[in-house]
Design a protein around this motif. Structure first.
Motif, PDB file in Angstrom:
ATOM      1  N   ASP A 115       3.958 -13.338 -12.357  1.00 36.84           N
ATOM      2  CA  ASP A 115       4.807 -12.821 -11.272  1.00 36.84           C
ATOM      3  C   ASP A 115       6.291 -12.902 -11.637  1.00 36.84           C
ATOM      4  O   ASP A 115       7.073 -12.030 -11.263  1.00 36.84           O
ATOM      5  CB  ASP A 115       4.550 -13.595  -9.968  1.00 36.84           C
ATOM      6  CG  ASP A 115       3.254 -13.168  -9.286  1.00 36.84           C
ATOM      7  OD1 ASP A 115       2.889 -11.987  -9.398  1.00 36.84           O
ATOM      8  OD2 ASP A 115       2.630 -14.012  -8.647  1.00 36.84           O
TER       9      ASP A 115
ATOM     10  N   LEU B 270       5.164  -4.256 -11.578  1.00 41.39           N
ATOM     11  CA  LEU B 270       4.456  -5.333 -10.882  1.00 41.39           C
ATOM     12  C   LEU B 270       3.350  -5.878 -11.759  1.00 41.39           C
ATOM     13  O   LEU B 270       2.972  -5.296 -12.783  1.00 41.39           O
ATOM     14  CB  LEU B 270       3.943  -4.925  -9.491  1.00 41.39           C
ATOM     15  CG  LEU B 270       3.147  -3.651  -9.252  1.00 41.39           C
ATOM     16  CD1 LEU B 270       1.951  -3.535 -10.151  1.00 41.39           C
ATOM     17  CD2 LEU B 270       2.716  -3.581  -7.794  1.00 41.39           C
TER      18      LEU B 270
ATOM     19  N   ASP C 146       6.906  -9.173  -6.470  1.00 41.64           N
ATOM     20  CA  ASP C 146       6.146 -10.283  -7.043  1.00 41.64           C
ATOM     21  C   ASP C 146       6.886 -11.609  -6.932  1.00 41.64           C
ATOM     22  O   ASP C 146       6.272 -12.680  -6.975  1.00 41.64           O
ATOM     23  CB  ASP C 146       5.815  -9.987  -8.515  1.00 41.64           C
ATOM     24  CG  ASP C 146       4.746  -8.903  -8.625  1.00 41.64           C
ATOM     25  OD1 ASP C 146       4.304  -8.399  -7.576  1.00 41.64           O
ATOM     26  OD2 ASP C 146       4.362  -8.551  -9.748  1.00 41.64           O
TER      27      ASP C 146
END
Lengths: 329, 329
Positions: free
Chosen positions: A86, A238, B41
């Motif tokens: 992330d 992402l 994220d």
């Protein structure tokens, strides 16, 4: 057979007490280079950019992993890898982790030591300049790990989901489908006669040694490709946690575009989750950095968010854990 | 009777699904002013100082709280307050929180909404410029909350435990003993005939309306006094989580000094935990800032880390939960 499964023996957390357990765990963790490490009420982490990125993710025994299928080292690895992914997806370089862990009193201390080893080998492999700067150890009826990860943007703008523009190239870095193939095999062959996860069945069937099962247990997100993508001008990005199609749908929706796939991808590559690759869009004339490869283009928004040629692709994922009760196994 | 106890009814987390639940929670949380909020994220948080402080703390149903004694709003408040207190103890100003929460599928959504309300009222009361910048929602057999909090040092050095010097003044801010008195009363009067926590017994005995019980449920750490202490030249500081005596022992050990109490403090003020006040040392000639009051002096290290006059004070805490099994109630 993975030696770290043998961690399920010896003195327990309840036998040793919190301080002694902490002492045995902390020395196995990667320290990183915080401004100020453990020992005070907070750690202090450098943020040279004047901002930091932060993400948090909890892994719970039952819904998120089963001891029958994952060793303590696997769980430590995966908790780190999913959070670092992330951070990378924003274009940031990981700078630190804090880990809160709650274990039943009867958990062998060796299990927590192996978990810490998994954290260390994951950091060494994926983001060696990062480290664990703080944490918390608790008791719970349910083994639970909560990781929070930080990263530095090195002066760049964060790469968000909403920046894709028609004409951009759609690209992916990292494997597609391996983790889901591994989990499918575990669900099919790594269960006992009642359908419950069984280590013995996983070993007897050969699933235990399957490289796809290894990817399910220890995903290898392309962490360095996140900052590389940002440096190469990525317009949106992402982390592929739930599957290419569902995550592509999220990027398309946030950007108000349609993503058009050129590559022929099978169902599990499209809809299987937990690979933790990176999906990004780049200006049309970009040289794709690192492990990124072109899989499509960005178009003006049409009825479907994701298409292959003129065929809509359902932006759905696949969650084999969905019906688990979060208690057994 | 606290209306938020009525949250235990209505549609459950399992009925609504993760996305719908998240939507209902997030709108109730304080947003703060991150550089970039939820939806990607990672969140991005400002760190104007070029560093940030970070702490993490997990609260688990069973060992850390019981629904019979705390409303969901109480649990939200306490999860925030205990983490903000650690940020303040470094002399930092809280800048953001991330919250990971795991709830059983059968948990009413109203419980999570009330939890979020507790987070909001705690932030409003204790650190109104702070907010929740990110989070994670999971399923677990055990209700679990993991909060990570950040703060900015505003250019000052972090106030650590190891900086106390002989001749410094020892001072405390915040209440001493109230939370432990409240918990003692709950253990005595808020239990059924089997000794298990009972809301009905707490209400019938009057314990439910006791201001000390309120402090146990919703501690009020003097957050603003942390940065004030740092600005006033505090040489060492920590959060009083486990009790004045045990935490004073930690500060004394880290600093290599002995702390000499002048104030007459009863046993529960000395050894009761969970008040989350601040204990700090200041140069002898300092004007004590905010709510700090003098309770002693720092001396050269002698045999005991903590004394009252010439009498050693045991640097022990008090953990009434120690023998709980982390499952019932």
């Amino acid at each position: 057979m993975d030696a770290t499964y043998d961690a399920w023996a010896g003195p327990t957390v309840g036998d040793l007490g919190e301080l002694a357990v902490l002492d045995r765990i902390v020395r196995r963790l990667p320290a990183g280079t915080p401004v100020l490490g453990p020992g005070d009420d907070c750690a202090v982490v450098s943020a040279p950019d004047g901002r930091f990125v932060v993400t948090t993710d909890m892994m719970v025994h039952g819904p998120d992993f089963r001891w029958a299928w994952s060793s303590p080292e696997d769980v430590g690895w995966k908790a780190v890898a999913t959070n670092l992914s992330d951070v990378a997806a924003m274009g940031a370089v990981p700078t630190g982790l804090v880990i809160a862990l709650a274990a039943p009193q009867g958990t062998p201390v060796a299990v927590l030591e192996s978990f810490a080893d998994g954290v260390r080998v994951a950091v060494d492999a994926l983001a060696p300049t990062c480290g664990v700067v703080g944490g918390d150890l608790s008791t719970s009826a349910t083994f639970t790990v909560s990781v929070t990860a930080f990263g530095d943007l090195e002066g760049r703008a964060p790469v968000v989901r909403s920046g894709a523009r028609p004409g951009d190239v759609l690209a992916v870095s990292g494997e597609l489908g391996a983790a889901a193939r591994g989990l499918t095999r575990l669900f099919r062959e790594g269960v006992d006669e009642h359908g419950e996860p069984s280590r013995a069945a996983a070993v007897a069937s050969g699933a235990d040694g399957d490289p796809d099962v290894a990817r399910q247990r220890r995903p290898v997100p392309p962490i360095a490709d996140g900052p590389l993508a940002a440096g190469a001008g990525a317009t949106a990005m992402l982390d592929l946690s739930d599957g290419l199609a569902i995550d592509a749908g999220r990027l398309a929706r946030a950007s108000g575009v349609t993503l058009s796939l050129e590559a022929d991808l099978d169902d599990i590559a499209l809809h299987g989750g937990e690979d933790h690759g990176l999906l990004a869009t780049f200006p049309a004339d970009s040289a794709l950095p690192g492990g990124f490869r072109r899989i499509g283009v960005v178009r003006d928004r049409s009825e479907a968010y994701l298409v292959h040629g003129t065929t809509p692709v359902p932006t759905t994922g696949w969650d084999p854990y969905a019906d688990w009760d979060g208690a057994a196994g």
